[in-house]
Design a protein around this motif. Structure first.
Motif, PDB file in Angstrom:
ATOM      1  N   HIS A  62       0.841  -1.200   0.000  1.00 32.23           N
ATOM      2  CA  HIS A  62       0.000   0.000   0.000  1.00 32.23           C
ATOM      3  C   HIS A  62       0.884   1.260   0.000  1.00 32.23           C
ATOM      4  N   LEU A  63       1.945   1.237   0.799  1.00 29.68           N
ATOM      5  CA  LEU A  63       2.862   2.389   0.847  1.00 29.68           C
ATOM      6  C   LEU A  63       3.478   2.627  -0.531  1.00 29.68           C
ATOM      7  N   LYS A  64       3.840   1.532  -1.208  1.00 28.76           N
ATOM      8  CA  LYS A  64       4.427   1.662  -2.557  1.00 28.76           C
ATOM      9  C   LYS A  64       3.402   2.310  -3.501  1.00 28.76           C
ATOM     10  N   ASP A  65       2.151   1.833  -3.417  1.00 31.37           N
ATOM     11  CA  ASP A  65       1.101   2.395  -4.281  1.00 31.37           C
ATOM     12  C   ASP A  65       0.948   3.890  -4.056  1.00 31.37           C
ATOM     13  N   GLN A  66       1.128   4.304  -2.791  1.00 36.53           N
ATOM     14  CA  GLN A  66       0.928   5.732  -2.450  1.00 36.53           C
ATOM     15  C   GLN A  66       2.176   6.591  -2.679  1.00 36.53           C
ATOM     16  N   ASN A  67       3.260   5.984  -3.169  1.00 36.75           N
ATOM     17  CA  ASN A  67       4.555   6.685  -3.244  1.00 36.75           C
ATOM     18  C   ASN A  67       5.070   7.087  -1.873  1.00 36.75           C
ATOM     19  N   ARG A  68       4.748   6.265  -0.861  1.00 37.27           N
ATOM     20  CA  ARG A  68       5.203   6.593   0.503  1.00 37.27           C
ATOM     21  C   ARG A  68       6.207   5.568   1.039  1.00 37.27           C
ATOM     22  N   TYR A  69       6.609   4.655   0.184  1.00 33.37           N
ATOM     23  CA  TYR A  69       7.520   3.595   0.614  1.00 33.37           C
ATOM     24  C   TYR A  69       8.901   4.206   0.842  1.00 33.37           C
ATOM     25  N   ARG A  70       9.531   3.826   1.956  1.00 29.04           N
ATOM     26  CA  ARG A  70      10.868   4.362   2.246  1.00 29.04           C
ATOM     27  C   ARG A  70      11.904   3.251   2.117  1.00 29.04           C
ATOM     28  N   SER A  71      13.063   3.569   1.592  1.00 29.89           N
ATOM     29  CA  SER A  71      14.134   2.572   1.544  1.00 29.89           C
ATOM     30  C   SER A  71      15.471   3.260   1.813  1.00 29.89           C
ATOM     31  N   GLU A 121       4.200  11.864  -5.626  1.00 30.53           N
ATOM     32  CA  GLU A 121       4.749  11.261  -6.841  1.00 30.53           C
ATOM     33  C   GLU A 121       5.670  12.251  -7.549  1.00 30.53           C
ATOM     34  N   LYS A 122       5.240  13.506  -7.589  1.00 29.70           N
ATOM     35  CA  LYS A 122       6.036  14.533  -8.263  1.00 29.70           C
ATOM     36  C   LYS A 122       7.372  14.737  -7.527  1.00 29.70           C
ATOM     37  N   ALA A 123       7.303  14.784  -6.207  1.00 34.90           N
ATOM     38  CA  ALA A 123       8.531  14.988  -5.424  1.00 34.90           C
ATOM     39  C   ALA A 123       9.505  13.838  -5.668  1.00 34.90           C
ATOM     40  N   MET A 124       8.974  12.617  -5.710  1.00 32.51           N
ATOM     41  CA  MET A 124       9.826  11.443  -5.936  1.00 32.51           C
ATOM     42  C   MET A 124      10.459  11.507  -7.335  1.00 32.51           C
ATOM     43  N   ARG A 125       9.653  11.896  -8.297  1.00 37.72           N
ATOM     44  CA  ARG A 125      10.096  11.933  -9.687  1.00 37.72           C
ATOM     45  C   ARG A 125      11.200  12.998  -9.863  1.00 37.72           C
ATOM     46  N   VAL A 126      10.973  14.180  -9.299  1.00 40.40           N
ATOM     47  CA  VAL A 126      11.957  15.254  -9.454  1.00 40.40           C
ATOM     48  C   VAL A 126      13.249  14.902  -8.701  1.00 40.40           C
ATOM     49  N   ALA A 127      13.091  14.340  -7.498  1.00 39.41           N
ATOM     50  CA  ALA A 127      14.290  13.960  -6.721  1.00 39.41           C
ATOM     51  C   ALA A 127      15.115  12.963  -7.512  1.00 39.41           C
ATOM     52  N   SER A 128      14.419  11.979  -8.082  1.00 45.51           N
ATOM     53  CA  SER A 128      15.132  10.935  -8.812  1.00 45.51           C
ATOM     54  C   SER A 128      15.851  11.519 -10.044  1.00 45.51           C
ATOM     55  N   ALA A 129      15.177  12.437 -10.745  1.00 44.32           N
ATOM     56  CA  ALA A 129      15.806  13.049 -11.926  1.00 44.32           C
ATOM     57  C   ALA A 129      17.026  13.879 -11.509  1.00 44.32           C
ATOM     58  N   MET A 130      16.938  14.579 -10.382  1.00 45.36           N
ATOM     59  CA  MET A 130      18.078  15.387  -9.927  1.00 45.36           C
ATOM     60  C   MET A 130      19.218  14.488  -9.444  1.00 45.36           C
ATOM     61  N   GLN A 131      18.855  13.340  -8.867  1.00 43.79           N
ATOM     62  CA  GLN A 131      19.899  12.380  -8.455  1.00 43.79           C
ATOM     63  C   GLN A 131      20.638  11.869  -9.687  1.00 43.79           C
ATOM     64  N   ASP A 132      19.872  11.630 -10.763  1.00 43.50           N
ATOM     65  CA  ASP A 132      20.518  11.172 -12.013  1.00 43.50           C
ATOM     66  C   ASP A 132      21.492  12.218 -12.553  1.00 43.50           C
ATOM     67  N   LYS A 133      21.239  13.473 -12.206  1.00 48.07           N
ATOM     68  CA  LYS A 133      22.138  14.537 -12.672  1.00 48.07           C
ATOM     69  C   LYS A 133      23.331  14.728 -11.719  1.00 48.07           C
ATOM     70  N   GLY A 134      23.395  13.897 -10.676  1.00 49.44           N
ATOM     71  CA  GLY A 134      24.577  13.933  -9.799  1.00 49.44           C
ATOM     72  C   GLY A 134      24.380  14.679  -8.486  1.00 49.44           C
ATOM     73  N   TYR A 135      23.122  15.070  -8.170  1.00 48.68           N
ATOM     74  CA  TYR A 135      22.872  15.772  -6.910  1.00 48.68           C
ATOM     75  C   TYR A 135      22.239  14.813  -5.911  1.00 48.68           C
ATOM     76  N   ASP A 136      22.796  14.772  -4.703  1.00 54.09           N
ATOM     77  CA  ASP A 136      22.181  13.927  -3.684  1.00 54.09           C
ATOM     78  C   ASP A 136      21.123  14.750  -2.951  1.00 54.09           C
ATOM     79  N   ILE A 137      19.934  14.719  -3.507  1.00 56.04           N
ATOM     80  CA  ILE A 137      18.810  15.447  -2.903  1.00 56.04           C
ATOM     81  C   ILE A 137      17.678  14.450  -2.752  1.00 56.04           C
ATOM     82  N   ARG A 138      16.964  14.504  -1.627  1.00 52.08           N
ATOM     83  CA  ARG A 138      15.936  13.493  -1.361  1.00 52.08           C
ATOM     84  C   ARG A 138      14.553  14.153  -1.253  1.00 52.08           C
TER      85      ARG A 138
END
Ligand code: PLP
Length: 366
Positions: free
Chosen positions: A10-19, A312-329
């Motif tokens: 359920h957490l994964k479905d909600q984009n609330r899963y933490r790892s 979902e948007k926050a996760m998506r943007v964080a992931s894209a910025m991580q791909d650009k070399g920034y460690d932002i969560r």
């Protein structure tokens, strides 16, 4: 086990899963605001202490054999540093807050807390015998209404001097004036994100008020894992409050003392923070704060929330910025209110100003 599997999915479905993810890329996330976690002098002090035979573990509760000269020296040093009658060192800030809120308010008391107060205070309140009531974030009128309503009780007020996810300040002087007027109230100020950076020589935003008025109705908490760069929580208070904690606080009594090396390094870090080196680091950080405020808005502190709204948007943007070399969560509810998922940009004096501009440009292109 099925129940947990269901909840996790359920957490994964909600984009609330933490790892757990290892640091990767330029650090725009850690709370090492002044670079003290990687300071060569602290490293040297640790090596020297180990070579000189410092015990690794404290091997007992502070009330038994776990109380070492390093804990005692740190607490004495912190008294002078924070101008406090007495101080008490905990393994981390979370447990220090938990200890305060479970030990001090009794069942006849009332706790009033800012809506954005940290989870460690919330857990303490949850386990406390006192009733607790929330007031809207930084809303002095709402606080005053609650003070009026609970006039007959002893009141404990929980605020942060700099809020951990928004980076804005409490109106400390106004809150202090208010509680002075009411008399029967104690203000507990969590300086987690101010210690080392703000106030005279980085001694916290409450320092000036304390120097003028003392600790009669103030308790402060200085966490030691953020700008101090080590780990721990230093509670500063009137001697009776600290003695009461030593006698009544279960997390203090029934737990192994922090490693002696931890106490030694916290003291070393405070010494550095009080020196020209500390002053330089603060200067550099504050200039980065102004630059970041121009680029991203926010309250002008080292914590810059870039609010994106949906998880979902926050996760998506964080992931894209991580791909650009920034460690932002991405920070999502329940850590922040619903609909305010964000990137929490965290500045450090070790950061180059150019990186901020590059980060802003990269973010814009997304
Ligand atoms: C406001 C505040 N208080 C307390 C804590 C807990 O401190 P520590 O990380 O030392 O356990 C934190 C940590 O995030 C915090 O932000």
């Amino acid at each position: 086990m099925q129940l947990f599997t269901n909840i996790l999915s359920h957490l994964k479905d909600q984009n609330r899963y933490r790892s757990l993810n290892l640091p990767n890329g330029i650090d725009l996330t850690s709370n090492d605001y002044l670079g003290m976690a990687v300071h060569p002098l602290l490293r040297e002090s640790a090596i020297k202490a180990l070579e000189n035979g410092i015990d690794i573990g404290a091997a007992g509760s502070r009330l038994l054999r776990g109380h070492t000269s390093h804990h005692a020296k740190l607490e004495k040093f912190a008294c002078t540093y924070f101008n406090a009658p007495k101080t008490l060192f905990f393994a981390n800030g979370f447990i220090a807050n938990y200890a305060l809120f479970t030990a001090l308010p009794d069942r006849h008391d009332v706790i009033l807390y800012d809506a954005l107060i940290h989870a460690s205070v919330r857990e303490g309140m949850r386990a406390s015998n006192a009733k607790s009531f929330k007031f809207a974030h930084n809303d002095i009128d709402a606080l005053e209404n609650l003070l009026n309503k609970h006039k007959g009780n002893h009141i404990w007020i929980a605020i942060e001097s700099i809020y951990s996810m928004d980076g804005d300040r409490a109106a400390l002087q106004d809150v202090y004036n208010l509680i002075k007027r009411y008399g029967n109230a104690t203000l507990i100020i969590d300086e987690a994100h101010a210690t080392g950076i703000y106030g005279t020589n980085g001694k916290g935003l409450a320092y000036d008020i304390i120097c003028k008025h003392g600790y009669d109705n103030i308790i402060t908490l200085h966490t030691c894992g953020k700008a101090i760069g080590v780990a721990g929580g230093l509670v500063c208070a009137d001697a009776n409050i600290i003695d009461y904690m030593i006698n009544k606080s279960r997390p203090f009594i029934y737990s192994t003392a922090p490693m002696p090396l931890q106490a030694l390094l916290v003291q070393k870090s405070l010494e550095v923070l009080d020196s020209d080196d500390g002053q330089k680091r603060r200067g550099k950080l504050l200039s980065l704060c102004s630059k970041a405020q121009k680029l991203f808005g926010g309250a002008g502190s080292q914590i810059v929330p870039i609010i994106l709204g949906e998880d979902e948007k926050a996760m998506r943007v964080a992931s894209a910025m991580q791909d650009k070399g920034y460690d932002i969560r991405a920070i999502r509810p329940p850590t922040v209110p619903q609909g305010s998922a964000r990137l929490r940009l965290s500045l450090s004096s070790n950061l180059d100003e150019d990186i901020l501009q590059n980060f802003a440009d990269a973010l814009k292109t997304l």
